[in-house]
Design a protein around this motif. Structure first.
Motif, short mmCIF file in Angstrom:
data_model
loop_
_atom_site.label_atom_id
_atom_site.label_comp_id
_atom_site.label_asym_id
_atom_site.label_seq_id
_atom_site.Cartn_x
_atom_site.Cartn_y
_atom_site.Cartn_z
N LYS A 2 -3.89 -30.16 23.94
CA LYS A 2 -4.11 -30.00 25.37
C LYS A 2 -3.70 -31.29 26.09
O LYS A 2 -3.79 -32.38 25.52
CB LYS A 2 -5.58 -29.72 25.68
N LEU A 3 -3.30 -31.13 27.35
CA LEU A 3 -3.02 -32.26 28.22
C LEU A 3 -4.13 -32.32 29.24
O LEU A 3 -4.34 -31.36 29.99
CB LEU A 3 -1.66 -32.11 28.90
N VAL A 65 -4.50 -34.67 23.81
CA VAL A 65 -5.49 -34.69 22.73
C VAL A 65 -5.39 -33.42 21.89
O VAL A 65 -4.88 -32.40 22.35
CB VAL A 65 -6.94 -34.82 23.27
N ALA A 66 -5.90 -33.51 20.68
CA ALA A 66 -6.00 -32.33 19.82
C ALA A 66 -7.04 -31.38 20.41
O ALA A 66 -7.97 -31.80 21.10
CB ALA A 66 -6.40 -32.75 18.41
N LEU A 96 -0.60 -27.77 25.85
CA LEU A 96 0.53 -28.61 25.47
C LEU A 96 1.17 -27.95 24.26
O LEU A 96 0.57 -27.90 23.18
CB LEU A 96 0.03 -30.02 25.15
N ASP A 97 2.37 -27.41 24.44
CA ASP A 97 3.00 -26.63 23.39
C ASP A 97 3.56 -27.46 22.25
O ASP A 97 3.49 -27.06 21.10
CB ASP A 97 4.13 -25.78 23.98
N HIS A 98 4.13 -28.61 22.58
CA HIS A 98 4.84 -29.36 21.54
C HIS A 98 4.86 -30.83 21.92
O HIS A 98 5.00 -31.18 23.09
CB HIS A 98 6.26 -28.81 21.44
N ALA A 99 4.70 -31.71 20.94
CA ALA A 99 4.79 -33.15 21.15
C ALA A 99 5.60 -33.76 20.01
O ALA A 99 5.48 -33.32 18.87
CB ALA A 99 3.41 -33.77 21.20
N VAL A 100 6.41 -34.76 20.32
CA VAL A 100 7.22 -35.44 19.32
C VAL A 100 7.11 -36.94 19.53
O VAL A 100 7.28 -37.43 20.65
CB VAL A 100 8.71 -35.03 19.41
N ALA A 111 1.82 -36.48 16.11
CA ALA A 111 2.46 -37.32 17.11
C ALA A 111 1.46 -37.94 18.06
O ALA A 111 1.75 -38.93 18.73
CB ALA A 111 3.50 -36.53 17.89
N LEU A 112 0.27 -37.35 18.15
CA LEU A 112 -0.74 -37.89 19.06
C LEU A 112 -1.39 -39.10 18.45
O LEU A 112 -1.85 -39.97 19.06
CB LEU A 112 -1.79 -36.82 19.39
#
Length: 112
Positions: A2-3, A65-66, A96-100, A111-112
């Protein structure tokens, strides 16, 4: 994931950052913004002339965050940013769909 976007009073930023570090949430993006809500600005006197300040200075804090940390993060931000006065701010939560992570190529929760 989530953002979390929090709009807070500028002088509360250090308290919010310290509280988030205390629960293991590291990393945030901070932006100085202006806006208004129910308080609708205020009037000030400068050199004897009264003028309206329609947009008040605020801080926008963005934290990824997770999913399992969302409720705890919201509680901590709310407690640290609260003054009990009008204009304390708002907290928004979006998916939040995707983070890199650019440096390592790690994705999503890693990635978080």
């Amino acid at each position: 994931m989530k953002l979390i976007i929090a709009i807070i009073k500028p002088f509360k930023l250090d308290e919010v950052r310290d509280a988030l570090n205390g629960i293991g949430v590291h990393g945030m993006t901070v932006t100085e913004v202006k806006g208004y809500g129910r308080q609708k600005g205020h009037t000030e006197i400068y050199r004897g002339a009264e003028y309206a300040v329609n947009f008040l200075p605020k801080i926008r804090v963005e934290i990824a965050v997770a999913a399992n940390l969302v409720d705890r993060t919201i509680d901590v931000i709310g407690a640290a940013a609260k003054t009990g006065q009008i204009g304390d701010g708002k907290i928004f939560v979006t998916s939040l769909d995707h983070a890199v992570r650019i440096r390592t190529g790690e994705t999503d929760d890693d990635a978080l």
